[in-house]
Enzyme design. Structure first.
Site, short mmCIF file in Angstrom:
data_model
loop_
_atom_site.label_atom_id
_atom_site.label_comp_id
_atom_site.label_asym_id
_atom_site.label_seq_id
_atom_site.Cartn_x
_atom_site.Cartn_y
_atom_site.Cartn_z
N CYS A 80 40.94 51.37 31.14
CA CYS A 80 40.99 52.11 32.41
C CYS A 80 39.58 52.63 32.62
CB CYS A 80 41.97 53.27 32.31
SG CYS A 80 41.85 54.41 33.70
N THR A 81 39.05 52.44 33.83
CA THR A 81 37.64 52.77 34.05
C THR A 81 37.36 54.27 34.07
OG1 THR A 81 37.99 52.56 36.44
CG2 THR A 81 37.15 50.62 35.28
N ASP A 106 37.60 51.88 43.34
CA ASP A 106 38.56 52.32 42.34
C ASP A 106 39.49 53.34 43.00
OD1 ASP A 106 39.74 52.81 39.76
OD2 ASP A 106 38.53 54.62 39.58
N SER A 107 40.51 53.76 42.25
CA SER A 107 41.41 54.79 42.77
C SER A 107 40.70 56.14 42.92
CB SER A 107 42.58 54.97 41.80
OG SER A 107 42.09 55.45 40.56
N CYS A 145 38.95 48.74 38.82
CA CYS A 145 40.22 49.40 38.56
C CYS A 145 41.17 48.42 37.87
CB CYS A 145 40.82 49.87 39.89
SG CYS A 145 42.39 50.71 39.70
N TYR A 161 46.40 55.80 40.59
CA TYR A 161 47.20 54.62 40.93
C TYR A 161 48.13 54.21 39.77
CZ TYR A 161 44.20 53.30 44.98
OH TYR A 161 43.53 53.25 46.16
N GLY A 162 47.75 54.63 38.58
CA GLY A 162 48.35 54.10 37.35
C GLY A 162 49.84 54.29 37.19
N1 DGL Z 1 40.46 53.68 36.94
C1 DGL Z 1 41.61 52.93 37.14
C2 DGL Z 1 41.89 51.88 36.11
O1 DGL Z 1 40.96 51.30 35.60
C3 DGL Z 1 42.75 53.59 37.83
C4 DGL Z 1 43.49 54.62 37.11
C5 DGL Z 1 44.50 55.32 37.96
O2 DGL Z 1 44.26 55.57 39.13
O3 DGL Z 1 45.56 55.65 37.41
O4 DGL Z 1 43.01 51.57 35.81
#
Ligand code: DGL
Length: 245
Positions: free
Chosen positions: A179-180, A6-7, A69, A38-39
């Site tokens: 989002c995780t 994941d990020s 992610c 990452y979002g």
């Molecule tokens: N946990 C991630 C997801 O499910 C990434 C969120 C992010 O880095 O912004 O989208």
């Protein structure tokens, strides 16, 4: 060995569910905390980072990969997966198992809470379109940053209130945590919804993804968990402790 990435720390919510479901699985986790979130990045940027993350997991001995992610699901298209020798047999992402699980549920109106990139990708909206479910989107662009930086409970609740203020909660039967990172603060979602007198189910897709892993991947091993982060932070230490110790 199963590799999960994941990020940042968000994918630990998925790892926890896989661990519970498949206690014997050997798992290596990589959180790219140095580059999180990452979002709000472009599709090109998340694509490049995802490739690096997958290659890192391969170099640690992973042969089967879980992308924990949602924000990168759109970037991981079939041609890219094939250049990484990944296919439906050794790769699982978030959207497909989540949609399959919700498809079976009775709730029809879904409020999708997710990052900008996930919402703009339209992946969930397209997947639900033919299933008789209505989806309204609620971007939560700052929430991952708050969680990664360890903001306190009250700050996170204030942020959630500001997001929920913009929608009519009485119109939705299910809130999808798309989002995780969000299941890491599931209790705060529930507290805020209670304060707003909203009776809506909050759905954490981690168990559905873990079920897919149990069916498709080799989950027999010594039950070893290795946690790796591109940058150790107070939050990575705290979350590891609260989830796994
Ligand atoms: N946990 C991630 C997801 O499910 C990434 C969120 C992010 O880095 O912004 O989208």
């Amino acid at each position: 060995m199963i590799g999960v990435f994941d990020s940042g720390i968000g994918g630990l919510s998925v790892l926890r569910a896989i661990r519970t479901r498949s206690p014997q699985a050997d798992i290596v986790y990589f959180g790219d905390t140095k580059n999180a979130p990452y979002g709000n990045k472009s599709e090109e940027e998340v694509k490049k980072l995802s490739i690096e993350n997958i290659q890192r997991l391969f170099s640690e001995g992973a042969t089967e990969i879980v992308s924990a992610c949602n924000s990168i699901s759109i970037a991981l298209d079939a041609p890219l997966l094939s250049t990484l020798s990944l296919s439906e047999h050794n790769f699982i992402e978030m959207v497909e198992p989540t949609v399959s699980a919700i498809k079976e549920r009775k709730e029809r109106s879904i409020l999708l809470c997710a990052t900008n990139v996930t919402i703009h990708s339209g992946m969930y909206q397209r997947s639900f379109a033919g299933l008789g479910k209505q989806v309204v989107t609620l971007p939560m662009p700052e929430l991952v940053k708050y969680i990664e930086s360890g903001k306190d409970k009250e700050d996170i609740k204030t942020l959630l209130h500001s997001y929920f203020k913009t929608v009519d909660l009485s119109k939705h039967e299910l809130i999808l945590l798309g989002c995780t990172h969000y299941p890491l603060v599931l209790d705060l979602f529930e507290e805020v919804l209670e304060e707003l007198h909203a009776s809506v189910l909050v759905y954490n897709p981690s168990a559905a993804v873990a079920a897919e892993v149990a069916i498709k991947f080799n989950c027999e091993g010594g039950g070893k968990t290795t946690l790796l982060f591109s940058k150790e932070t107070e939050q990575t230490k705290k979350t590891q402790k609260s989830l796994f110790i």
